[in-house]
Design an enzyme around this catalytic site. Structure first.
Site, mmCIF file in Angstrom:
data_model
loop_
_atom_site.group_PDB
_atom_site.id
_atom_site.type_symbol
_atom_site.label_atom_id
_atom_site.label_comp_id
_atom_site.label_asym_id
_atom_site.label_seq_id
_atom_site.Cartn_x
_atom_site.Cartn_y
_atom_site.Cartn_z
ATOM 1 N N LYS A 18 -23.378 28.457 10.324
ATOM 2 C CA LYS A 18 -22.602 28.938 11.521
ATOM 3 C C LYS A 18 -21.475 30.108 10.975
ATOM 4 C CE LYS A 18 -22.547 24.415 13.775
ATOM 5 N NZ LYS A 18 -21.953 22.896 13.904
ATOM 6 N N GLN A 31 -16.779 19.708 12.915
ATOM 7 C CA GLN A 31 -18.223 19.390 12.407
ATOM 8 C C GLN A 31 -18.192 17.944 12.080
ATOM 9 O OE1 GLN A 31 -20.738 21.479 12.088
ATOM 10 N NE2 GLN A 31 -22.089 19.963 11.701
ATOM 11 N N ASP A 67 -17.964 23.781 21.377
ATOM 12 C CA ASP A 67 -18.969 22.758 21.594
ATOM 13 C C ASP A 67 -19.391 22.356 22.820
ATOM 14 O OD1 ASP A 67 -20.225 22.041 19.008
ATOM 15 O OD2 ASP A 67 -18.706 21.341 18.277
#
Ligand code: GUN
Length: 302
Positions: free
Chosen positions: A54, A98, A121
């Site tokens: 990422k 995460q 997200d």
């Protein structure tokens, strides 16, 4: 092989080029770039490799990126304080924590602490609600479903009035993609069925699908005789079924298998995604798109 292969690796490059061009334009005209922070608690090997990918992608696009790695024993209180710090940071437009988090940390509480306007997200209940309402309410579609929709659109598959069957009802893939495909508008307007572990006759539902989206986490669940000839098959499964030595690096790597029996299905489907190289690369790509979109919302140019 009769099916057209929908390659996430190719579509990713198209989208990243579009993002890069927009970033350059905004930087030139407004003097700002999208900012993304990834917070990693502990050293789970899969999470380390996802976060690294990422951050490297963000860097390659000219984003401001921060990788904030924290020890595995970081307390929930300290993690919440860290999120609050980034909520207030004007150079950060996207915050990603995460998952999974270490045991003992309340994942729901942590995700709910992220400013919904920085929740790239799309996991915060406010963004889940926005997705449900649809249209211009939607700010951050969750990345994997957004990637799936983008693949269907860019492959030129008709969604208007199509029978879409989604296998799996997870909060990250099944529920949101079903919701997105039933909204009015481009790349959607479909008739949607969700099937799951309690569904009586999976095969008969799958056989009706013009677009079959499989996110069950069961290797080779979908058999070729479940597929309508010419259907578009999107395989979200990434199942580790063993290990092999990589010819390139000489290192051990996982053998990955999707939820669809690819070799047989490709002879019947009209379109199909491979595993790996299908949906997988799209998730990070859409994270970048959401981060850019967050900055554009802030600037009033979204
Ligand atoms: N862990 C595995 N996939 C994801 C994802 O898409 N977002 C976050 N935050 N954690 C993950």
């Amino acid at each position: 092989m009769t099916a057209k292969l929908i390659k996430g690796t190719d579509i990713r490059e198209e989208i990243l080029a579009e993002i890069r061009a927009e970033v350059e334009k905004i930087k030139k005209e407004r003097g700002v770039v999208p900012g993304l922070v990834t917070i990693l608690v502990g050293m789970n090997p899969a999470s380390v490799s996802y976060v690294t990918a990422k951050i490297e992608t963000a860097k390659s696009l000219g984003f401001h990126e921060v990788q904030d790695s924290q020890p595995p024993d970081l307390s929930e209180k300290d993690l919440l304080a860290l999120i609050e710090k980034y909520n207030k940071d004007d150079t950060i437009h996207g915050i990603l924590v995460q998952l999974p988090l270490p045991k003992g940390v309340n994942e729901k509480k942590v995700l709910n602490a992220i400013d919904p306007d920085k929740d790239v997200d799309g996991f915060h209940p406010v963004n889940v609600g926005r997705l449900m309402i649809g249209g211009s309410e939607v700010k951050f579609p969750p990345c994997t479903p957004a990637g799936i929709q983008e693949m269907i659109v860019r492959a030129g598959v008709e969604t208007n009035g199509a029978e879409v069957v989604v296998v799996g009802r997870s909060n990250i893939v099944g529920k949101p993609i079903a919701n997105m495909m039933l909204q009015k508008g481009k790349g959607a307007n479909s008739t949607v069925t969700i099937v799951h572990t309690a569904t009586k006759d999976l095969a008969s539902h799958c056989r009706r699908a013009d677009i079959l989206i499989v996110a069950a986490g069961v290797p080779d669940l979908v058999k070729p005789q479940w597929i309508k000839p010419g259907a578009c098959v999107i395989d979200v499964g990434v199942n580790r079924v063993g290990e092999k030595v990589s010819e390139k690096t000489g290192k051990k790597v996982a053998i990955l298998k999707g939820d669809v029996d690819f070799d047989a299905a490709k002879e019947i489907a009209g379109y199909i995604t491979p595993v790996p190289g299908g949906v997988g690369p799209m998730t990070i790509t859409m994270l970048m798109k959401n981060t850019l979109s967050s900055l554009k919302h802030k600037l009033g140019i979204a």
